[in-house]
Design an enzyme around this catalytic site. Structure first.
Site, PDB file in Angstrom:
ATOM      1  N   GLU A 175      -5.362   3.958   2.911  1.00 26.57           N
ATOM      2  CA  GLU A 175      -5.783   4.510   4.198  1.00 26.57           C
ATOM      3  C   GLU A 175      -4.950   5.706   4.638  1.00 26.57           C
ATOM      4  O   GLU A 175      -5.341   6.422   5.568  1.00 26.57           O
ATOM      5  CB  GLU A 175      -5.741   3.419   5.268  1.00 26.57           C
ATOM      6  CG  GLU A 175      -6.842   2.372   5.081  1.00 26.57           C
ATOM      7  CD  GLU A 175      -6.749   1.217   6.053  1.00 26.57           C
ATOM      8  OE1 GLU A 175      -5.697   1.076   6.717  1.00 26.57           O
ATOM      9  OE2 GLU A 175      -7.721   0.442   6.145  1.00 26.57           O
ATOM     10  N   GLU A 182       1.440 -12.987 -11.205  1.00 27.28           N
ATOM     11  CA  GLU A 182       2.577 -12.847 -10.295  1.00 27.28           C
ATOM     12  C   GLU A 182       3.861 -13.452 -10.852  1.00 27.28           C
ATOM     13  O   GLU A 182       4.944 -13.236 -10.307  1.00 27.28           O
ATOM     14  CB  GLU A 182       2.266 -13.488  -8.939  1.00 27.28           C
ATOM     15  CG  GLU A 182       2.178 -14.999  -8.939  1.00 27.28           C
ATOM     16  CD  GLU A 182       2.020 -15.551  -7.520  1.00 27.28           C
ATOM     17  OE1 GLU A 182       2.859 -16.388  -7.133  1.00 27.28           O
ATOM     18  OE2 GLU A 182       1.078 -15.149  -6.818  1.00 27.28           O
TER      19      GLU A 182
END
Length: 271
Positions: A81, A112
């Protein structure tokens, strides 16, 4: 040193499946109200980390977010963004997630848990000591994130983190930790809820304050935003009208010519 993950502790609510929708929503909302207060307690830590981000970026560095699951996705959202909102290059703020782009939409099993992969991912971007890396992990125990920050420390790259537990291995690894303690989730262990909300708030604060400090906002307006749809063109036109006290037609013509609110305003003053 003992470490308790409060994000994994049992919910303050039980028998959820027996609750009507109204009661479920009321409970979730009650828990959500506690999040901004938890963020407020961490403001000194957020300030210290943000100052480091500003300092590195003023010297030509980049900001990287690394995370897994929800945390990784939130970093990617914030990074993605920045270009449309502030008109910065797409590679100035970069979000990386364990498991790569596939993991944005679909969980990648055990990604992960790899302590080595984050540094490999960062090396693909030619990470260097002008950059800063923020690890995001609600639990504060994600190996991908901890391993990445540890390697950054070894290679002279400034590190920060956003976590939702106190005294976590991640916070102990980061040079500038941010610990927003949100407590047990409404659904036990579902850290996409309060913890995710807290992480999103902190990310908003860091990136927005940084971009303002870098001169990407004028007054309170996003004068460098990308004009990627009709709504934003209309917003840009209104900004120019308000700033220069001119008609909508004049403002629209300036924006059409310069393709940027800041440049349109500056060109008017330089006539």
């Amino acid at each position: 040193m003992s470490f308790t993950r409060t994000t994994e502790q049992s919910s303050n609510y039980d028998n959820l499946e027996q609750m009507p929708v109204a009661e479920l929503l009321k409970g979730i909302n009650a828990e959500d109200k506690t999040v901004p207060l938890a963020v407020e307690k961490a403001l000194p830590q957020i300030e210290a980390l943000t100052n480091q981000v500003v300092e590195r970026m003023k010297k030509g560095g980049r900001l990287f977010y690394i995370g897994a699951g929800t945390s990784g996705r939130l970093g990617i959202v914030d990074a993605s963004e920045c270009p449309p909102t502030f008109g910065v290059p797409f590679d100035l703020v970069v979000g990386l997630i364990a498991g790569g782009d596939t993991a944005i939409r679909k969980a990648v099993e055990f990604a992960e848990d790899d302590r080595e992969q984050a540094w490999k991912d960062l090396e693909e971007y030619a990470i260097h000591n002008k950059d800063i890396v923020i690890g995001i992990a609600a639990s504060g125990t994600t190996p991908y994130v901890i391993g990445g920050l540890a390697m950054c420390n070894k290679n002279g790259v400034v590190t920060g983190c956003i976590t939702c537990n106190t005294g976590s291995p991640l916070a102990q690894t980061a040079q500038y930790p941010v610990e927003v303690v949100t407590g047990p989730e409404f659904v036990t262990g579902s850290s996409r809820m309060k913890a995710g909300t807290a992480q999103k708030l902190v990310l908003n604060m860091i990136s927005t304050a940084t971009m303002i400090q870098l001169g990407r906002v004028k007054g309170n307006k996003m004068v460098d935003m990308q004009l990627s749809n009709h709504k934003l063109v209309e917003r840009g036109t209104k900004m120019i009208m308000d700033e220069l006290n001119i008609t909508e037609g004049e403002a629209a013509a300036l924006l059409e010519k310069h393709k940027n609110v800041r440049k349109a305003i500056e060109s008017y003053g330089n006539r």
